[in-house]
Design a protein around this motif. Sequence first.
Motif, PDB file in Angstrom:
ATOM      1  N   HIS A   1      18.963  38.527  -4.779  1.00 26.37           N
ATOM      2  CA  HIS A   1      20.410  39.059  -5.416  1.00 26.37           C
ATOM      3  C   HIS A   1      21.561  38.779  -4.243  1.00 26.37           C
ATOM      4  O   HIS A   1      22.637  38.897  -4.295  1.00 26.37           O
ATOM      5  N   THR A   2      21.132  39.109  -2.975  1.00 26.52           N
ATOM      6  CA  THR A   2      22.197  38.824  -1.836  1.00 26.52           C
ATOM      7  C   THR A   2      22.057  37.494  -1.023  1.00 26.52           C
ATOM      8  O   THR A   2      22.957  36.829  -0.937  1.00 26.52           O
ATOM      9  N   ALA A   3      20.987  37.667  -0.302  1.00 28.13           N
ATOM     10  CA  ALA A   3      20.599  36.321   0.685  1.00 28.13           C
ATOM     11  C   ALA A   3      20.730  34.903  -0.455  1.00 28.13           C
ATOM     12  O   ALA A   3      21.193  34.072   0.062  1.00 28.13           O
ATOM     13  N   GLY A   4      20.212  35.166  -1.595  1.00 23.56           N
ATOM     14  CA  GLY A   4      19.979  33.939  -2.257  1.00 23.56           C
ATOM     15  C   GLY A   4      21.646  33.443  -2.856  1.00 23.56           C
ATOM     16  O   GLY A   4      22.093  32.397  -2.699  1.00 23.56           O
ATOM     17  N   ALA A   5      22.355  34.488  -3.277  1.00 19.69           N
ATOM     18  CA  ALA A   5      23.394  34.338  -3.851  1.00 19.69           C
ATOM     19  C   ALA A   5      24.376  33.944  -2.667  1.00 19.69           C
ATOM     20  O   ALA A   5      25.273  32.827  -3.201  1.00 19.69           O
TER      21      ALA A   5
ATOM     22  N   LYS B   1      23.494  41.977 -14.388  1.00 19.56           N
ATOM     23  CA  LYS B   1      23.381  43.302 -14.542  1.00 19.56           C
ATOM     24  C   LYS B   1      23.430  44.204 -13.328  1.00 19.56           C
ATOM     25  O   LYS B   1      23.793  45.534 -13.251  1.00 19.56           O
ATOM     26  N   THR B   2      23.124  43.557 -12.283  1.00 22.75           N
ATOM     27  CA  THR B   2      23.135  44.276 -10.995  1.00 22.75           C
ATOM     28  C   THR B   2      24.067  43.745  -9.877  1.00 22.75           C
ATOM     29  O   THR B   2      23.831  44.079  -8.614  1.00 22.75           O
ATOM     30  N   TYR B   3      24.893  42.820 -10.261  1.00 24.01           N
ATOM     31  CA  TYR B   3      25.601  42.072  -9.121  1.00 24.01           C
ATOM     32  C   TYR B   3      26.256  42.803  -8.315  1.00 24.01           C
ATOM     33  O   TYR B   3      26.751  42.688  -6.943  1.00 24.01           O
ATOM     34  N   GLN B   4      27.106  44.026  -8.674  1.00 21.26           N
ATOM     35  CA  GLN B   4      27.797  44.856  -7.840  1.00 21.26           C
ATOM     36  C   GLN B   4      26.990  45.739  -7.012  1.00 21.26           C
ATOM     37  O   GLN B   4      27.162  45.909  -5.653  1.00 21.26           O
ATOM     38  N   GLY B   5      25.948  46.394  -7.520  1.00 20.35           N
ATOM     39  CA  GLY B   5      24.983  47.347  -6.798  1.00 20.35           C
ATOM     40  C   GLY B   5      24.285  46.443  -5.582  1.00 20.35           C
ATOM     41  O   GLY B   5      23.799  47.350  -4.485  1.00 20.35           O
ATOM     42  N   HIS B   6      23.786  45.344  -5.920  1.00 25.14           N
ATOM     43  CA  HIS B   6      23.210  44.511  -4.981  1.00 25.14           C
ATOM     44  C   HIS B   6      23.785  43.768  -3.872  1.00 25.14           C
ATOM     45  O   HIS B   6      23.436  42.715  -3.160  1.00 25.14           O
ATOM     46  N   GLY B   7      25.236  43.735  -4.027  1.00 23.66           N
ATOM     47  CA  GLY B   7      25.922  42.881  -3.326  1.00 23.66           C
ATOM     48  C   GLY B   7      25.965  41.776  -3.583  1.00 23.66           C
ATOM     49  O   GLY B   7      26.547  40.717  -2.617  1.00 23.66           O
ATOM     50  N   THR B   8      25.732  41.121  -4.772  1.00 21.17           N
ATOM     51  CA  THR B   8      25.694  39.683  -5.023  1.00 21.17           C
ATOM     52  C   THR B   8      27.236  39.278  -5.160  1.00 21.17           C
ATOM     53  O   THR B   8      27.436  38.150  -4.812  1.00 21.17           O
ATOM     54  N   ASP B   9      28.035  39.975  -5.541  1.00 19.93           N
ATOM     55  CA  ASP B   9      29.352  39.417  -5.595  1.00 19.93           C
ATOM     56  C   ASP B   9      30.003  39.278  -4.149  1.00 19.93           C
ATOM     57  O   ASP B   9      30.661  38.258  -4.050  1.00 19.93           O
ATOM     58  N   VAL B  10      29.943  40.157  -3.309  1.00 22.47           N
ATOM     59  CA  VAL B  10      30.201  40.002  -1.838  1.00 22.47           C
ATOM     60  C   VAL B  10      29.552  38.676  -1.287  1.00 22.47           C
ATOM     61  O   VAL B  10      30.067  37.883  -0.785  1.00 22.47           O
ATOM     62  N   ALA B  11      28.254  38.378  -1.627  1.00 25.41           N
ATOM     63  CA  ALA B  11      27.459  37.471  -1.090  1.00 25.41           C
ATOM     64  C   ALA B  11      28.062  36.172  -1.463  1.00 25.41           C
ATOM     65  O   ALA B  11      28.129  35.006  -0.725  1.00 25.41           O
ATOM     66  N   LEU B  12      28.366  36.006  -2.978  1.00 26.45           N
ATOM     67  CA  LEU B  12      28.690  34.879  -3.537  1.00 26.45           C
ATOM     68  C   LEU B  12      30.144  34.322  -2.827  1.00 26.45           C
ATOM     69  O   LEU B  12      30.424  33.388  -2.494  1.00 26.45           O
ATOM     70  N   VAL B  13      31.008  35.449  -3.067  1.00 27.58           N
ATOM     71  CA  VAL B  13      32.200  35.069  -2.151  1.00 27.58           C
ATOM     72  C   VAL B  13      32.068  34.586  -0.584  1.00 27.58           C
ATOM     73  O   VAL B  13      32.649  33.986  -0.198  1.00 27.58           O
ATOM     74  N   GLY B  14      31.258  35.601  -0.165  1.00 25.29           N
ATOM     75  CA  GLY B  14      30.955  35.034   1.301  1.00 25.29           C
ATOM     76  C   GLY B  14      30.459  33.832   1.662  1.00 25.29           C
ATOM     77  O   GLY B  14      30.827  33.015   2.433  1.00 25.29           O
ATOM     78  N   GLY B  15      29.631  33.254   0.838  1.00 24.94           N
ATOM     79  CA  GLY B  15      29.068  31.918   0.965  1.00 24.94           C
ATOM     80  C   GLY B  15      30.181  30.938   0.810  1.00 24.94           C
ATOM     81  O   GLY B  15      30.240  29.794   1.377  1.00 24.94           O
ATOM     82  N   LEU B  16      30.963  31.195  -0.319  1.00 22.52           N
ATOM     83  CA  LEU B  16      31.973  30.217  -0.602  1.00 22.52           C
ATOM     84  C   LEU B  16      32.984  30.152   0.515  1.00 22.52           C
ATOM     85  O   LEU B  16      33.729  29.010   0.707  1.00 22.52           O
ATOM     86  N   LEU B  17      33.191  31.269   1.435  1.00 24.06           N
ATOM     87  CA  LEU B  17      34.249  31.309   2.443  1.00 24.06           C
ATOM     88  C   LEU B  17      33.509  30.465   3.602  1.00 24.06           C
ATOM     89  O   LEU B  17      34.015  30.041   4.536  1.00 24.06           O
ATOM     90  N   GLY B  18      32.152  30.155   3.483  1.00 23.03           N
ATOM     91  CA  GLY B  18      31.526  29.454   4.539  1.00 23.03           C
ATOM     92  C   GLY B  18      30.743  30.578   5.474  1.00 23.03           C
ATOM     93  O   GLY B  18      30.068  29.897   6.867  1.00 23.03           O
ATOM     94  N   PHE B  19      30.443  31.704   5.119  1.00 21.33           N
ATOM     95  CA  PHE B  19      29.778  32.557   5.769  1.00 21.33           C
ATOM     96  C   PHE B  19      28.171  32.342   5.502  1.00 21.33           C
ATOM     97  O   PHE B  19      27.782  32.609   4.548  1.00 21.33           O
TER      98      PHE B  19
END
Length: 220
Positions: A21-25, A53-71
């Motif tokens: 949910h985080t590294a993969g995202a 179902k769990t994107y906020q609790g598992h940091g999926t939202d943070v990870a997706l945006v971060g990846g899109l920023l190049g992180f």
Amino acid sequence: MKYRSVFDIIGPIMVGPSSSHTAGAARIGLVARQLFQIEPEWAAFHLYGSFAKTYQGHGTDVALVGGLLGFDTHDHRMTQSLDFAKERGLTYSFHEEEAHMDHPNTVKIRLGAEGEEMELVGISIGGGKVEVKELNGFELRLSGNHPAILVVHNDRYGAIASVSTKLAEYEINIGHMEVSRKEQGKEALMVIEVDQNISETTLMDIAKLDNISKVTKIHE
């Protein structure tokens, strides 16, 4: 979910608390950025299954945006990616979808900038590994874990052979290759995973070949 430290979500090898949910995202977001090639101005994340179902609790939202920023997953800026998005002028939205998908960790990313748009469907298969299943309506299978090139071309005789010949000239070994097309004789997409990163010179030479309209690379 708030994090006090990068180590709250990033372990010694991969992002946590869930590698799916985080590294993969984060990896899906990063692949989307590499394929888009320009700095995105807006993005819409459509989440399916357990992602929804769990994107906020598992940091999926943070990870997706971060990846899109190049992180990348180990980047210390990942935990503050939503703040960095605001600084860069990236607007984003998350949409919880109810449609059933083949894989529970599925996201469709729509993004755009400078009049260009792209749509990508990716899945997180565990252990931080991902697959891109669809790109702008083309079905494909791209891991994002190896260097690769994507070649948009006219579906004409000899187009595939000319690209593979050019790679051979540069002594680049093909690990996996597949072709997707929406309609015979129209636009098609080659996905070629290779054993080493491809130089800009090689990309330019491929782009000059007959029937080739666009070449994009993903580096490991």
